[in-house]
Design an enzyme around this catalytic site. Structure first.
Site, mmCIF file in Angstrom:
data_model
loop_
_atom_site.group_PDB
_atom_site.id
_atom_site.type_symbol
_atom_site.label_atom_id
_atom_site.label_comp_id
_atom_site.label_asym_id
_atom_site.label_seq_id
_atom_site.Cartn_x
_atom_site.Cartn_y
_atom_site.Cartn_z
ATOM 1 N N CYS A 152 0.882 -1.171 0.000
ATOM 2 C CA CYS A 152 0.000 0.000 0.000
ATOM 3 C C CYS A 152 0.913 1.213 0.000
ATOM 4 O O CYS A 152 1.464 1.587 1.038
ATOM 5 C CB CYS A 152 -0.924 0.014 1.213
ATOM 6 S SG CYS A 152 -2.048 1.441 1.218
ATOM 7 N N GLU A 155 -3.610 0.894 -6.475
ATOM 8 C CA GLU A 155 -2.671 -0.164 -6.834
ATOM 9 C C GLU A 155 -2.508 -0.119 -8.350
ATOM 10 O O GLU A 155 -3.397 0.355 -9.064
ATOM 11 C CB GLU A 155 -3.164 -1.529 -6.345
ATOM 12 C CG GLU A 155 -2.113 -2.621 -6.374
ATOM 13 C CD GLU A 155 -0.853 -2.223 -5.620
ATOM 14 O OE1 GLU A 155 0.139 -1.879 -6.308
ATOM 15 O OE2 GLU A 155 -0.860 -2.226 -4.384
#
Length: 233
Positions: free
Chosen positions: A2, A106
Protein backbone atom coordinates in the site's frame (compact mmCIF):
# COMPACT_ATOMS: atom_id res chain seq x y z
CA UNK A 1 1.65 -3.32 -0.72
CA UNK A 2 0.00 0.00 0.00
CA UNK A 3 2.01 2.93 -1.30
CA UNK A 4 -0.69 5.50 -1.97
CA UNK A 5 -4.13 6.10 -0.45
CA UNK A 6 -6.81 8.73 0.16
CA UNK A 7 -8.47 10.35 3.16
CA UNK A 8 -11.55 12.46 2.46
CA UNK A 9 -13.16 12.00 5.84
CA UNK A 10 -15.64 13.79 8.06
CA UNK A 11 -15.13 14.12 11.80
CA UNK A 12 -18.69 13.01 12.49
CA UNK A 13 -18.27 9.80 10.51
CA UNK A 14 -14.97 8.84 12.13
CA UNK A 15 -16.41 9.78 15.53
CA UNK A 16 -19.30 7.39 14.92
CA UNK A 17 -17.10 4.53 13.73
CA UNK A 18 -14.22 4.85 16.20
CA UNK A 19 -15.67 6.59 19.27
CA UNK A 20 -13.37 9.60 19.06
CA UNK A 21 -12.91 11.94 21.98
CA UNK A 22 -11.59 15.48 21.80
CA UNK A 23 -12.79 18.57 20.00
CA UNK A 24 -14.02 18.18 16.40
CA UNK A 25 -11.77 19.64 13.72
CA UNK A 26 -11.80 20.06 9.98
CA UNK A 27 -10.12 17.24 8.05
CA UNK A 28 -8.79 18.54 4.72
CA UNK A 29 -9.43 16.04 1.89
CA UNK A 30 -6.39 14.18 0.58
CA UNK A 31 -6.55 12.28 -2.70
CA UNK A 32 -2.94 11.24 -3.31
CA UNK A 33 -1.22 10.52 0.00
CA UNK A 34 2.36 9.34 -0.43
CA UNK A 35 4.88 7.97 2.10
CA UNK A 36 6.70 10.44 4.39
CA UNK A 37 3.76 12.87 4.40
CA UNK A 38 1.37 13.40 7.32
CA UNK A 39 -1.74 11.22 7.69
CA UNK A 40 -4.63 11.04 10.16
CA UNK A 41 -4.36 8.10 12.57
CA UNK A 42 -6.72 6.71 15.22
CA UNK A 43 -5.01 5.49 18.38
CA UNK A 44 -6.20 4.63 21.90
CA UNK A 45 -6.55 7.63 24.18
CA UNK A 46 -5.08 7.50 27.67
CA UNK A 47 -8.43 8.45 29.22
CA UNK A 48 -10.35 5.84 27.22
CA UNK A 49 -11.90 5.99 23.80
CA UNK A 50 -9.81 6.95 20.79
CA UNK A 51 -8.13 10.07 19.47
CA UNK A 52 -7.30 11.23 15.94
CA UNK A 53 -3.65 12.26 15.60
CA UNK A 54 -1.56 13.37 12.58
CA UNK A 55 1.54 11.22 12.07
CA UNK A 56 4.36 10.81 9.58
CA UNK A 57 3.61 7.91 7.22
CA UNK A 58 6.75 5.81 7.45
CA UNK A 59 7.55 4.45 10.90
CA UNK A 60 10.74 5.69 12.57
CA UNK A 61 11.73 3.46 15.52
CA UNK A 62 12.53 5.37 18.69
CA UNK A 63 16.06 3.94 18.62
CA UNK A 64 16.81 5.11 15.06
CA UNK A 65 19.59 7.75 15.10
CA UNK A 66 20.87 7.72 11.51
CA UNK A 67 19.76 10.22 8.83
CA UNK A 68 16.39 9.66 7.14
CA UNK A 69 18.11 8.81 3.85
CA UNK A 70 19.49 5.65 5.48
CA UNK A 71 16.10 4.55 6.83
CA UNK A 72 14.70 1.59 4.87
CA UNK A 73 11.13 1.75 3.55
CA UNK A 74 8.88 1.50 6.61
CA UNK A 75 5.54 2.73 5.27
CA UNK A 76 4.36 -0.91 5.19
CA UNK A 77 4.95 -3.72 7.71
CA UNK A 78 4.46 -7.34 6.60
CA UNK A 79 1.82 -9.14 8.66
CA UNK A 80 3.83 -12.37 8.57
CA UNK A 81 6.88 -10.85 10.31
CA UNK A 82 5.59 -7.75 12.12
CA UNK A 83 5.85 -9.40 15.55
CA UNK A 84 9.55 -10.25 15.07
CA UNK A 85 11.11 -7.55 12.89
CA UNK A 86 13.19 -5.13 15.01
CA UNK A 87 11.69 -2.15 13.15
CA UNK A 88 8.14 -3.05 14.16
CA UNK A 89 8.00 -5.58 17.01
CA UNK A 90 7.86 -3.06 19.86
CA UNK A 91 5.07 -1.11 18.19
CA UNK A 92 3.18 -4.30 17.39
CA UNK A 93 3.32 -5.33 21.03
CA UNK A 94 2.00 -2.10 22.53
CA UNK A 95 1.29 0.65 19.98
CA UNK A 96 -1.31 -0.56 17.52
CA UNK A 97 -3.57 1.92 15.77
CA UNK A 98 -5.96 2.29 12.84
CA UNK A 99 -5.59 4.46 9.75
CA UNK A 100 -8.99 5.44 8.33
CA UNK A 101 -8.79 5.47 4.53
CA UNK A 102 -11.39 6.42 1.95
CA UNK A 103 -9.60 4.17 -0.54
CA UNK A 104 -6.21 3.18 -1.91
CA UNK A 105 -4.41 2.78 -5.23
CA UNK A 106 -2.67 -0.16 -6.83
CA UNK A 107 -1.06 -0.54 -10.25
CA UNK A 108 -1.12 -3.32 -12.85
CA UNK A 109 0.83 -3.82 -16.07
CA UNK A 110 4.42 -3.64 -17.22
CA UNK A 111 6.91 -1.04 -15.96
CA UNK A 112 6.56 2.15 -17.93
CA UNK A 113 2.93 1.54 -18.83
CA UNK A 114 1.29 0.71 -15.52
CA UNK A 115 -2.44 1.25 -15.03
CA UNK A 116 -3.60 2.78 -11.72
CA UNK A 117 -6.66 1.28 -10.02
CA UNK A 118 -8.64 2.74 -7.13
CA UNK A 119 -10.08 0.50 -4.40
CA UNK A 120 -12.75 1.50 -1.91
CA UNK A 121 -15.60 -0.01 0.11
CA UNK A 122 -18.80 -0.69 -1.88
CA UNK A 123 -20.78 1.21 0.77
CA UNK A 124 -18.51 4.26 0.62
CA UNK A 125 -17.71 3.82 4.32
CA UNK A 126 -14.07 4.47 5.29
CA UNK A 127 -11.76 1.47 5.40
CA UNK A 128 -9.94 0.67 8.65
CA UNK A 129 -6.29 -0.19 7.96
CA UNK A 130 -4.45 -2.08 10.70
CA UNK A 131 -1.45 0.08 11.58
CA UNK A 132 1.27 0.71 14.15
CA UNK A 133 2.62 3.94 15.60
CA UNK A 134 5.82 5.04 17.27
CA UNK A 135 6.79 8.10 19.36
CA UNK A 136 10.28 9.46 19.04
CA UNK A 137 12.44 12.31 17.87
CA UNK A 138 13.48 13.45 14.42
CA UNK A 139 16.94 11.88 13.87
CA UNK A 140 18.26 15.06 12.22
CA UNK A 141 16.55 17.92 14.09
CA UNK A 142 15.86 16.36 17.49
CA UNK A 143 12.26 17.60 17.39
CA UNK A 144 9.39 15.33 18.54
CA UNK A 145 8.18 12.97 15.84
CA UNK A 146 5.24 10.55 15.81
CA UNK A 147 5.16 8.09 12.92
CA UNK A 148 3.06 5.22 11.61
CA UNK A 149 3.03 2.24 9.23
CA UNK A 150 0.29 0.24 7.51
CA UNK A 151 0.27 -3.52 8.06
CA UNK A 152 -0.02 -5.46 4.79
CA UNK A 153 -0.68 -9.15 4.20
CA UNK A 154 -1.47 -11.61 1.42
CA UNK A 155 -4.24 -10.55 -0.96
CA UNK A 156 -7.61 -12.24 -0.82
CA UNK A 157 -8.78 -14.12 -3.92
CA UNK A 158 -10.52 -11.10 -5.44
CA UNK A 159 -7.55 -8.77 -4.97
CA UNK A 160 -5.03 -11.31 -6.22
CA UNK A 161 -5.77 -10.47 -9.86
CA UNK A 162 -4.46 -6.96 -9.19
CA UNK A 163 -1.67 -7.56 -6.65
CA UNK A 164 -0.46 -10.34 -4.38
CA UNK A 165 -0.46 -8.05 -1.31
CA UNK A 166 -3.00 -5.71 0.24
CA UNK A 167 -3.54 -3.70 3.44
CA UNK A 168 -4.95 -5.61 6.40
CA UNK A 169 -8.47 -4.18 6.45
CA UNK A 170 -10.28 -4.51 9.76
CA UNK A 171 -13.99 -4.47 10.36
CA UNK A 172 -14.76 -1.37 12.42
CA UNK A 173 -16.16 -3.65 15.12
CA UNK A 174 -12.67 -5.17 15.40
CA UNK A 175 -10.82 -1.85 15.66
CA UNK A 176 -10.89 -1.77 19.46
CA UNK A 177 -9.70 -5.39 19.70
CA UNK A 178 -6.82 -4.58 17.33
CA UNK A 179 -5.73 -1.52 19.28
CA UNK A 180 -6.18 -2.85 22.83
CA UNK A 181 -6.72 -6.61 22.61
CA UNK A 182 -4.50 -9.43 23.81
CA UNK A 183 -4.44 -11.37 20.52
CA UNK A 184 -3.88 -8.92 17.63
CA UNK A 185 -2.34 -11.62 15.42
CA UNK A 186 -5.78 -13.24 15.06
CA UNK A 187 -6.93 -10.15 13.11
CA UNK A 188 -4.08 -10.24 10.58
CA UNK A 189 -6.05 -11.92 7.82
CA UNK A 190 -7.41 -10.93 4.40
CA UNK A 191 -10.81 -9.23 4.33
CA UNK A 192 -13.90 -10.88 2.78
CA UNK A 193 -13.99 -11.20 -0.99
CA UNK A 194 -16.69 -8.53 -1.27
CA UNK A 195 -14.91 -5.95 0.91
CA UNK A 196 -13.77 -3.77 -2.00
CA UNK A 197 -14.76 -2.29 -5.34
CA UNK A 198 -12.32 -1.17 -8.03
CA UNK A 199 -12.08 1.08 -11.06
CA UNK A 200 -9.31 2.43 -13.27
CA UNK A 201 -8.28 6.06 -12.69
CA UNK A 202 -6.13 8.63 -14.44
CA UNK A 203 -2.36 8.20 -14.62
CA UNK A 204 -2.12 11.66 -13.06
CA UNK A 205 -2.10 9.85 -9.74
CA UNK A 206 1.35 8.48 -10.65
CA UNK A 207 2.87 11.86 -9.78
CA UNK A 208 3.28 11.70 -6.01
CA UNK A 209 2.84 15.06 -4.32
CA UNK A 210 0.90 16.57 -7.21
CA UNK A 211 -2.82 17.19 -6.86
CA UNK A 212 -3.27 15.98 -3.30
CA UNK A 213 -6.53 17.91 -3.04
CA UNK A 214 -7.94 17.02 -6.45
CA UNK A 215 -11.02 14.75 -6.26
CA UNK A 216 -10.78 14.07 -10.01
CA UNK A 217 -7.90 11.73 -9.20
CA UNK A 218 -10.39 9.10 -8.03
CA UNK A 219 -12.85 9.59 -10.88
CA UNK A 220 -13.13 6.64 -13.28
CA UNK A 221 -10.90 6.89 -16.33
CA UNK A 222 -12.70 7.11 -19.68
CA UNK A 223 -12.31 3.39 -20.41
CA UNK A 224 -13.35 2.29 -16.91
CA UNK A 225 -16.96 1.42 -15.97
CA UNK A 226 -18.45 3.94 -13.57
CA UNK A 227 -18.70 2.85 -9.92
CA UNK A 228 -22.02 3.01 -8.09
CA UNK A 229 -22.96 6.51 -6.97
CA UNK A 230 -22.60 5.68 -3.28
CA UNK A 231 -18.92 4.83 -3.80
CA UNK A 232 -18.03 8.33 -4.97
CA UNK A 233 -17.28 11.18 -2.51
Amino acid sequence: MCGRFTQHLSWSEIHRLAGLIGRPRNLPPRFNIAPTTSVEVIRPAAEGGAELVPMRWGLVPSWWKKPFKELPATFNARAETVAEKPMFRSAFKSRRCVIPASGFYEWTGAPGSKTPHYFTAPSGEPLAFAALWEPGTHPETGEPLVSTTIVVGPANGWMACFHDRMPVILGWRDAEAWMRGEDPSALLKPPPEDALREWVVSTRVNRAGSGDDDPDLISPAAASPAPPAEALP
